[in-house]
Design a protein around this motif. Structure first.
Motif, PDB file in Angstrom:
ATOM      1  N   HIS A 188       3.857   2.697   1.791  1.00  0.00           N
ATOM      2  CA  HIS A 188       4.471   2.630   3.086  1.00  0.00           C
ATOM      3  C   HIS A 188       3.809   1.233   4.117  1.00  0.00           C
ATOM      4  CE1 HIS A 188       0.776   4.888   2.422  1.00  0.00           C
ATOM      5  NE2 HIS A 188      -0.147   3.696   2.757  1.00  0.00           N
ATOM      6  N   HIS A 198      -3.326   6.760  -3.949  1.00  0.00           N
ATOM      7  CA  HIS A 198      -3.718   5.966  -2.405  1.00  0.00           C
ATOM      8  C   HIS A 198      -4.064   4.592  -2.820  1.00  0.00           C
ATOM      9  CE1 HIS A 198      -4.134   5.051   2.135  1.00  0.00           C
ATOM     10  NE2 HIS A 198      -3.256   4.625   1.774  1.00  0.00           N
ATOM     11  N   CYS A 201       1.099  -1.513   0.586  1.00  0.00           N
ATOM     12  CA  CYS A 201      -0.276  -0.068   0.052  1.00  0.00           C
ATOM     13  C   CYS A 201       0.924   1.071  -0.036  1.00  0.00           C
ATOM     14  CB  CYS A 201      -0.647  -0.189   1.209  1.00  0.00           C
ATOM     15  SG  CYS A 201      -2.027   1.147   1.536  1.00  0.00           S
TER      16      CYS A 201
HETATM   17 MN    MN Z   1      -2.129   2.954   2.921  1.00  0.00          MN
END
Ligand code: MN
Ligand code: 5GP
Ligand code: MN
Length: 397
Positions: free
Chosen positions: A270, A179, A80
């Motif tokens: 991340h 994202h 992610c």
């Molecule tokens: Mn994330």
């Protein structure tokens, strides 16, 4: 909380844990301390300002492990992360354009999940699917074992707090920002290896403070299998974001009547693991809700659907293991946030932003997250802010 950074940065919260979080729930602190007590942590766990409770290991933590990996310390959404593009356009170029049409165009171009909508669009993803098939072949792994429709998941956003935004920086320049991660297939891979690690620890009669801290030991077949699939899932996530960004670029190009000229492109995971050298040893560094922030390295730190986001460069802070926060960090659970905020309050928080006005996002109200300004104060020794963004269009998963 005084907000003065000398109060907190960094605070030694355990023999092998440093914290940069001035806002930290007791349970979150205890969870990080527990993880830091695992025998193979080297040199120490680094807790980021956006830290909050996670499965097994804390979201917003950097976990260096020597000759072992804790699969839950990578997170279930392997890979992610965030992608951003600075375009050639300014706020003035956007003025008078139909931002609602842009939002609905993006919503159509990027489905939330694999399904018939994505089947219609998948042609554009063919080269990326091929790349992932090749990678799977090289490492003799079979992603279809985890999700028969994984190819259709490529180019889909997912739900929750995955998002796509069009934003402006303080020079009024237009940015694209998104994202997402490795979708269902990455989630299945993560869950499978967390279960394998638990089974391994059970067999070895390892006593764990939390079952989700189960680990795999370097040199075992289980470790190697995890690493191969982890890397594949990280690559899937990277390509998934690239695919979505291409589609978003197409949508804004249609609105503006010209192609996007990207002046800067930033992409960062991340939730991931890499081998890195820290304090004299090559370790497996898991960032679970944290970004890499080596000196000069670009990074992305979003706030929430109604607050600023930041484009940053790392300062290469050694004690933080060259890391930085990955967002504001959740402060109220989804259920607590749903009780706390009303749709009218969300409307007020989103004034001036083109978004889908629904009560589905109450748990994403900016007030459900920590104060991003405080997070950035806490992170002052970790990153330098280069661009500050505010969104004009928000698409939520
Ligand atoms: Mn994330
Ligand atoms: P996570 O990766 O832990 O799921 O969340 C990353 C961070 O994204 C959150 O901590 C929050 O600060 C931020 N965030 C969540 N939703 C949005 C959104 O719609 N827009 C922006 N700009 N940031 C968001
Ligand atoms: Mn995710």
């Amino acid at each position: 909380m005084s907000g003065r950074k000398e109060d907190v940065v960094p605070e030694k919260i355990a023999p092998k844990a440093l914290s940069w979080a001035s806002v930290l729930e007791e349970k979150t602190r205890a969870q990080a301390v527990q993880t830091a007590g695992m025998p193979f942590i080297h040199p120490h766990l680094a807790l980021m300002p956006d830290a909050h409770l996670g499965k097994g290991a804390t979201v917003g933590s950097v976990i260096p492990t020597d000759r072992a990996i804790i699969p839950a310390a990578v997170g279930v959404d392997i890979g992610c992360g965030m992608d951003a593009v600075r375009t050639q356009w300014t706020a003035e170029d956007l003025a008078g354009r139909d931002l609602r049409a842009l939002r609905t165009g993006i919503e159509r171009a990027v489905p939330l999940s694999a399904g018939k909508d994505n089947r219609r669009l998948i042609d554009s993803a063919a080269a990326r699917v091929e790349q992932l098939e090749r990678l799977a072949g090289e490492h003799q792994l079979d992603p279809a074992r985890y999700a028969a429709n994984w190819t259709l998941q490529l180019g889909s956003l997912g739900s929750g707090n995955h998002f796509i935004e069009v934003s402006l920086d303080t020079d009024d320049r237009v940015w694209l920002f998104l994202h997402s991660g490795s979708r269902g297939v990455g989630n299945k891979i993560a869950s499978q290896h967390i279960a394998v690690a638990q089974e391994q620890c059970r067999r070895q009669r390892v006593e764990l403070p939390d079952r989700d801290l189960a680990y795999l030991v370097e040199g075992t077949a289980e470790f190697d299998a995890y690493l191969r699939e982890l890397r594949w899932a990280q690559e899937f996530a990277r390509l998934n974001r690239a695919e979505m960004m291409d589609r978003v670029r197409q949508q804004i190009a249609r609105l503006m009547g010209a192609e996007v000229e990207a002046e800067l492109e930033v992409s960062c995971h991340h939730n991931y693991t890499e081998q890195e050298e820290h304090f004299g040893r090559r370790v497996w560094l898991s960032r679970k809700g944290a970004i890499s922030a080596r000196k000069g390295e670009w990074g992305l730190i979003p706030g929430s659907m109604g607050t600023r986001s930041y484009v940053v460069r790392g300062k290469g802070n050694r004690d933080s293991l060259c890391s930085a926060p990955h967002g504001a960090g959740r402060m109220h659970s989804r259920s607590a946030a749903r009780k706390r905020f009303t749709q009218q309050q969300l409307r007020e928080a989103m004034a001036g932003i083109e978004y889908r006005d629904t009560d589905a996002f109450l748990d994403e109200h900016p007030g459900a997250y920590k104060d991003i300004d405080q997070v950035m104060v806490d992170a002052a020794d970790l990153v330098e802010v280069v661009h500050e963004l505010r969104q004009v269009v928000n698409v939520k998963g």
